[in-house]
Enzyme design. Structure first.
Site, PDB file in Angstrom:
ATOM      1  N   CYS A 251       7.277   1.201   5.820  1.00 30.79           N
ATOM      2  CA  CYS A 251       6.242   1.578   4.850  1.00 30.79           C
ATOM      3  C   CYS A 251       5.874   0.397   3.970  1.00 30.79           C
ATOM      4  CB  CYS A 251       6.704   2.746   3.983  1.00 30.79           C
ATOM      5  SG  CYS A 251       8.132   2.365   2.939  1.00 30.79           S
ATOM      6  N   SER A 252       6.654  -0.675   4.012  1.00 30.87           N
ATOM      7  CA  SER A 252       6.396  -1.861   3.199  1.00 30.87           C
ATOM      8  C   SER A 252       5.645  -2.953   3.951  1.00 30.87           C
ATOM      9  CB  SER A 252       7.725  -2.428   2.672  1.00 30.87           C
ATOM     10  OG  SER A 252       8.378  -1.503   1.851  1.00 30.87           O
TER      11      SER A 252
END
Length: 481
Positions: A251-252
């Site tokens: 998600c980063s």
């Protein structure tokens, strides 16, 4: 501690929770030294190289997401970093004594933790949550994604074998039985004392709605800014490392880059020199059809390599087949598309969970920040923003104005956001996104989120301020009316 299990609760999930509670009551009496031994045992269960590789290979084989070598690196690095963070941290008994304030803090367990984990990290994320929960003398039951169940099961078997070596109850760490269903997960959430949810927003919403105290994380859709003062080569190196790691399942990972016009040509050249490929308008349209066939991101691209995505595009795009095959032959690392729109009609502005990167143009830094704000108004608010710049003040400007919990400066974003050995963020695979991301916390989730804190307050010398101390400046400016 809380106890959500009603006397009439029966069935397999209630039995799991009952066993967890019995084990946790034993564990509750353990000393800090014993607890730290349990933490080390759980960490070694995944870090030992042969076990680590087995888990990584199983994760990719079962989920079809990511790649083995990066999962090996992630399993090791995230777990080893977490163990570094926990080393010497007090989580049993008195953890703070402040005589000046007359406050003593005592760490208490929360009880039974329900750990909801995603298919993107079926080894590293359960390990992270298990270790944090154990640090607080809690029991934990993992509710994995169905695709990640076998990896979680193998991990927990490894942990149990290590527990046997130190005499820890196996029931401290358990797994929701397969097949994992929404009904079983909901029941586990209801009966537990704390829910920690990582994964889809549906899971996070269900956790918050379960009636049990919960920590959930917001949606990822990270954007990075590259301004006119950046070092194009260094920025490109960091971006490629971040965007390609584990096929951009984090998600980063950057989903969009907003590039100031003066930096666009050198940055694109630097990205291309490192294996990124800029698609033309026809290829962009064809790729969109592959990635969002019915308006929803397709599993056909999630966690796949850029080459595999190009090959799938070639199979679907008859008119552009030759071009796609030529791209695949180059073994690309990232597929880039030029984008200028934001919102549902512009799906490239959202999260892609694949090595596909949208490139936005901005006249200057101010416009770049404005574009990121527009992107986050659509998706990704609260998570983080990347910045590649030689002007330190610009990071502060983003931190003061954008709806983000982290500003990642001159680092490989997906490596840095969840903690790194060269920054001060806690190692974590669950990043809170604050109220911007509809979360109740904005930290990197860590062991303190798995604790209750009891405070003993004793009397101290009284200090009552004068009216002048409190209102003096107000009265001086506006009078005492």
């Amino acid at each position: 501690m809380a106890n959500n299990a009603s006397p009439e609760a029966t069935g397999p999930i209630a039995e799991l929770v009952a066993r967890a509670r019995a084990a946790q009551r034993i564990y509750d009496s353990w000393s800090q030294e014993q607890v730290d031994m349990a933490v080390a045992a759980a960490g070694w269960a995944i870090i030992e190289p042969k076990r680590n590789r087995e888990l990584a290979e199983l994760a990719v084989a079962d989920t079809g997401i990511g790649n083995v070598e990066d999962k090996v690196a992630k399993n090791h690095r995230k777990t080893f970093g977490l163990l570094r963070d926990l080393r010497g941290a007090r989580s049993v008994g008195v953890i703070s004594d402040d005589p000046a304030r007359g406050i003593v803090e005592i760490a208490r367990p929360v009880g039974v933790v329900c750990a909801i984990t995603p298919s993107t990290n079926p080894g590293a994320t359960p390990a992270n949550k298990i270790i944090n929960a154990l640090k607080g003398r809690n029991a934990v039951i993992v509710a994995p994604s169905p695709k990640g169940w076998s990896t979680a099961a193998r991990l927990i078997a490894f942990i149990h074998a290590q527990f046997d070596r130190i005499g820890a109850p196996r029931d401290l760490v358990q797994l929701l039985p397969s097949p994992v269903t929404k009904l079983a997960t909901a029941e586990l959430m209801r009966l537990s004392d704390l829910v920690v949810a990582t994964g889809s927003q549906a899971n996070v919403c269900a956790a918050y709605a379960s009636g049990t105290p919960a920590f959930g994380v917001g949606a990822g859709n990270v954007a990075g800014i590259v301004d006119e003062t950046a070092d194009a080569g260094a920025a490109a190196e960091r971006i490629v490392l971040s965007k390609t790691f584990d096929n951009a399942t984090s998600c980063s990972s950057e989903n969009s880059l907003v590039v100031v016009d003066a930096m666009r040509a050198p940055l694109i050249a630097a990205l291309e020199a490192r294996g990124a490929v800029m698609l033309d308008a026809a290829q962009k349209k064809a790729l969109q059809s592959l990635m969002w066939p019915e308006g929803k991101l397709s599993a056909a691209v999630i966690g796949k390599s850029a080459r595999e995505i190009a090959e799938r595009a070639a199979a679907q795009d008859a008119a552009g087949r030759a071009g796609w095959l030529a791209i695949a032959e180059r073994n690309p690392r990232i597929l880039m598309v030029a984008e200028d729109g934001v919102g549902r009609e512009h799906p490239y502005s959202g999260e892609k969970l694949s090595p596909v990167l949208a490139i936005y143009a901005a006249r200057d830094f101010a416009e770049a920040a404005s574009i990121v704000e527009r992107i986050y108004a659509y998706e990704g608010a609260g998570h983080s923003v990347g910045l590649h710049s030689a002007v330190p003040e610009r990071a502060m400007r983003l931190g003061l104005s954008l709806p983000v919990s982290r500003v990642i400066v001159d680092q490989a974003h997906c490596i840095a956001t969840g903690g790194s050995f060269n920054n001060g963020l806690p190692f974590s695979l669950s990043m809170g996104c604050g109220t911007w991301g509809r979360n109740n916390f904005s930290d990197n989730m860590n062991y303190r989120h798995y604790l209750n804190i009891t405070r003993v307050s004793r009397p101290i010398p009284e200090r009552v301020p004068s009216q002048e101390e409190i209102f003096g400046e107000f009265f001086a400016r506006h009078g005492a009316e």
